[in-house]
Structure formats: structure tokens, C-alpha cells
Design an enzyme around this catalytic site. Structure first.
Site, PDB file in Angstrom:
ATOM      1  N   THR A   1     -53.171  50.844 -11.859  1.00 15.53           N
ATOM      2  CA  THR A   1     -52.905  50.117 -10.625  1.00 15.53           C
ATOM      3  C   THR A   1     -53.244  48.640 -10.734  1.00 15.53           C
ATOM      4  O   THR A   1     -52.581  47.797 -10.110  1.00 15.53           O
ATOM      5  CB  THR A   1     -53.693  50.763  -9.463  1.00 15.53           C
TER       6      THR A   1
ATOM      7  N   ALA B   1     -45.742  58.070  -4.136  1.00 12.70           N
ATOM      8  CA  ALA B   1     -44.988  59.322  -4.245  1.00 12.70           C
ATOM      9  C   ALA B   1     -43.617  58.982  -4.803  1.00 12.70           C
ATOM     10  O   ALA B   1     -42.592  59.160  -4.159  1.00 12.70           O
ATOM     11  CB  ALA B   1     -44.873  60.001  -2.889  1.00 12.70           C
ATOM     12  N   VAL B   2     -43.623  58.453  -6.037  1.00 13.38           N
ATOM     13  CA  VAL B   2     -42.374  58.016  -6.668  1.00 13.38           C
ATOM     14  C   VAL B   2     -41.545  59.211  -7.120  1.00 13.38           C
ATOM     15  O   VAL B   2     -40.316  59.208  -7.028  1.00 13.38           O
ATOM     16  CB  VAL B   2     -42.670  57.068  -7.848  1.00 13.38           C
ATOM     17  N   GLY B   3     -42.222  60.240  -7.644  1.00 16.89           N
ATOM     18  CA  GLY B   3     -41.504  61.451  -8.017  1.00 16.89           C
ATOM     19  C   GLY B   3     -40.862  61.442  -9.387  1.00 16.89           C
ATOM     20  O   GLY B   3     -39.771  61.973  -9.568  1.00 16.89           O
ATOM     21  N   LEU B   4     -41.527  60.839 -10.378  1.00 16.56           N
ATOM     22  CA  LEU B   4     -41.038  60.821 -11.756  1.00 16.56           C
ATOM     23  C   LEU B   4     -39.611  60.261 -11.858  1.00 16.56           C
ATOM     24  O   LEU B   4     -38.766  60.807 -12.574  1.00 16.56           O
ATOM     25  CB  LEU B   4     -41.095  62.211 -12.396  1.00 16.56           C
TER      26      LEU B   4
ATOM     27  N   CYS C   1     -47.194  68.392 -12.589  1.00 17.27           N
ATOM     28  CA  CYS C   1     -45.807  68.637 -12.190  1.00 17.27           C
ATOM     29  C   CYS C   1     -45.725  70.045 -11.604  1.00 17.27           C
ATOM     30  O   CYS C   1     -46.435  70.949 -12.055  1.00 17.27           O
ATOM     31  CB  CYS C   1     -44.867  68.540 -13.398  1.00 17.27           C
TER      32      CYS C   1
ATOM     33  N   ILE D   1     -58.424  60.648 -15.152  1.00 20.50           N
ATOM     34  CA  ILE D   1     -57.796  61.629 -14.289  1.00 20.50           C
ATOM     35  C   ILE D   1     -56.398  61.177 -13.882  1.00 20.50           C
ATOM     36  O   ILE D   1     -56.121  59.980 -13.801  1.00 20.50           O
ATOM     37  CB  ILE D   1     -58.622  61.870 -13.001  1.00 20.50           C
ATOM     38  N   ASN D   2     -55.542  62.172 -13.616  1.00 19.24           N
ATOM     39  CA  ASN D   2     -54.312  61.873 -12.919  1.00 19.24           C
ATOM     40  C   ASN D   2     -54.674  61.652 -11.452  1.00 19.24           C
ATOM     41  O   ASN D   2     -55.797  61.944 -11.029  1.00 19.24           O
ATOM     42  CB  ASN D   2     -53.312  63.017 -13.072  1.00 19.24           C
TER      43      ASN D   2
ATOM     44  N   LYS E   1     -52.939  65.661 -19.900  1.00 20.29           N
ATOM     45  CA  LYS E   1     -53.390  64.823 -18.791  1.00 20.29           C
ATOM     46  C   LYS E   1     -53.762  65.713 -17.617  1.00 20.29           C
ATOM     47  O   LYS E   1     -52.930  66.460 -17.104  1.00 20.29           O
ATOM     48  CB  LYS E   1     -52.298  63.835 -18.388  1.00 20.29           C
TER      49      LYS E   1
END
Length: 324
Positions: A270, A71-74, A131, A194-195, A168
Site C-alpha cells: 500500500t 475489492a479489485v477481484g484479481l 481465492c 499476511i494477505n 501466501k
């Protein structure tokens, strides 16, 4: 003589089908310590936003069985710093560059696309639709075909037509084919899927969520069957649309599975966190697998699993066995 590994995103030719997934290769400098980023099919940037973003509070990452929650958040420096410091470094090295963009409104996506429109060296624009739409109670664009199509249309209108626009997609939808079709109708030249699906982990020692944000995106081998299913369904419905498959690709076999389902290219994400050599290794393994199956061109494998049994191309192994 090796297999022909060329891949195509609309009219743009890539020398091979292995890309990095957005956010997993840093700025490119990190991967360049281990292998030549110019030898990738393409390098995909983290999702670029108009303004700098600090991201979400820590902890932002948590390991799960066969996967990773984040959950980095862009987090990022914003488009100005990207254009000044990050993009030129990649261009100087001859890297094919897919710029991922993220925004809170269709107008913001369009503004980002306009900022990139006249910048040389960009191979394609990837539109991160996972988003929150601030004009629709924070519902992510990817969950509504009409909202996703509006974003894609705004980006397509603001982007040079020689630069493909890639939508995406998220698997967290009732009908991924409907969203994919809406994006293509909106002007997407290709699709990426997939995202990360949304997941959650709870630390049983602290008895609190493992991530500060509570939920996060799940990636890694755990999501590969989900990715294969989405690619399969969308390729069956839209066989002429290029698809970049991603989700748990750690080996050449994983890459080939997505290609057989209908992807013309794959992105590695990943796996890079524990093996920075993953991209060239996966490409070697993929080429060996194609050759062992008598497939001299990557294009011959794209969507091959959709063909009825008995109509598929006979592999080299089949031919050798039949001659015994």
C-alpha cells in the site's frame, strides 16, 4: 562498507530483502518511472489467472483510518497476455520476478503452474490462497489447511524444483500455524504473510457500504501488528522455513520489526500508492538501522526477537556505551 543484505527464498539468493507485494506494483512499468525495478529484491506480479478477469464492480477501494480497503477481484488479462506482454518486459530488464497465481480449483492452480514451468526468468511462484474454492461453497483455500495443502502440492508437482513455491497465507484463520505447517507439508518452500484480512466500511452519508462488493481486503499500517503476530507465531513453530513478511510496511523500522519477528524478506504494498520511491527508501532505512545496531548481516537479524533476553548479540551502541 555496507551491511550484507542478501536474503534467501529456499535456495534462491536475492540481493536484498525488499520486494513489492502482489498487485501493488502494476506491471512493473509504472514503478520503473521512479526507480530501477531490477534493483528490487524481487518484483511480485499481480495474481495471474488462467482467463482474463474484469474484476469486481466499482467502487473498489475505500480509505480507512491507517489503512485501505480494496475489492479489485484479481482483475487481469489472463496468463496468455501476461506471458506475451508483461513477463518479457520484466525479464528484459533483469528483474527478479515472483509470479503470483490465483485459481478456483487445485487443478486450475496446477494448470497455471504448468504454463509457467518452462518459462525462463521466473524466480519463484507465489500461490495466492485467498481465492474462493468453487468446489467447496466458495470457502477460500487459505482457511482450510487441507485445501491449502492440496493446492500447494498440485503447484509443486507442476513446477520446476529450482523455482521455489511460496504459499501466501491469510490471517483470517483460527490457527495460522496449522495452515502454514500444512502448506510446508504439501511442498511449499517458503511462506508469505499476511494477505489482507477482510474488512468493511460504511459511508454514513449514503448509508451504504463504501465498496460495491460490501467487504474487501484491509491493508496498510493498520494491519502491521497482525502481520507481526502471524510471522512471530509461524517462525516460532517452523524456524527453518523462509518467510516473506508483509502488511503495513512503510518505513525501514516496519521492515525490521517483521524481520526481528522471523521474516527473511519483506514486501511493500500500500505504501507504493502514495510513495512510488518507497522500496529503495525502505531498503536504505533498513540498512542504516542494522548498522546502528551492530548487525553486519541481515541474516543475523532474522528472528532475533525470539532469543531470550541477555542472549541476543550485543549491538554496536551497547559496545560503544560499555567502553565509556
Amino acid at each position: 562498507m555496507g551491511a550484507d543484505l542478501r536474503a534467501y527464498l529456499a535456495h534462491v539468493e536475492l540481493p536484498n530483502p525488499v520486494l513489492t507485494a502482489s498487485g501493488c506494483g502494476g506491471t512493473g512499468r509504472e514503478l520503473a518511472q521512479f526507480s530501477d525495478v531490477a534493483r528490487l529484491g524481487a518484483f511480485t506480479t499481480r495474481s495471474i489467472t488462467m482467463a482474463p478477469r474484469a474484476g469486481r464492480p466499482t467502487p473498489r477501494m475505500a480509505e480507512t483510518p491507517s489503512g485501505l480497503l480494496n475489492a479489485v477481484g484479481l482483475q487481469g488479462p489472463g496468463v496468455d497476455a501476461f506471458l506475451q506482454h508483461e513477463l518479457p518486459w520484466l525479464v528484459e530488464r533483469g528483474t527478479r520476478i515472483v509470479v503470483s497465481i490465483g485459481g478456483g480449483t487445485a487443478a486450475e492452480y496446477a494448470a497455471l503452474a504448468r504454463r509457467l514451468a518452462d518459462v525462463p526468468g521466473i524466480t519463484a511462484i507465489e500461490v495466492n490462497l485467498s481465492c474462493p474454492n468453487i468446489e467447496d461453497r466458495g470457502r477460500v483455500f487459505a482457511r482450510e489447511g487441507s485445501a491449502a495443502a492440496e493446492v500447494i502440492a498440485s503447484v509443486r508437482a507442476a513446477t520446476r524444483y529450482d523455482v521455489p513455491v511460496i504459499a501466501k497465507l491469510s490471517p483470517d484463520v483460527a490457527d495460522v500455524v496449522a495452515v502454514a505447517r500444512a502448506c510446508v507439508d504439501g511442498g511449499a518452500d517458503a511462506l508469505a504473510m499476511i494477505n489482507t484480512p477482510v474488512g468493511m466500511s460504511i459511508d454514513v452519508d449514503t448509508m451504504r457500504p463504501a465498496l460495491a462488493a460490501g467487504t474487501g481486503g484491509l491493508s496498510g499500517p493498520a494491519v502491521r501488528p497482525l502481520a507481526v503476530r502471524c510471522v512471530w507465531q509461524v517462525h516460532a513453530a517452523l524456524p527453518g522455513v523462509p518467510i516473506v513478511g508483509m502488511g503495513g510496511v512503510t518505513t525501514g523500522r516496519d521492515a525490521l520489526e517483521l524481520i526481528l519477528a522471523g521474516a527473511c524478506a519483506v514486501a511493500v504494498g500500500t505504501a507504493l500508492f502514495n510513495d512510488p520511491y518507497a522500496c529503495p527508501r525502505i531498503l536504505r532505512e533498513l540498512e542504516e538501522l542494522l548498522q546502528r545496531r551492530g548487525l553486519d548481516r541481515l541474516a543475523d537479524a532474522v528472528g532475533l526477537a525470539h532469543r531470550p533476553a541477555g542472549s541476543q548479540q550485543r549491538t554496536r551502541t551497547d559496545l560503544e556505551e560499555s567502553s565509556l
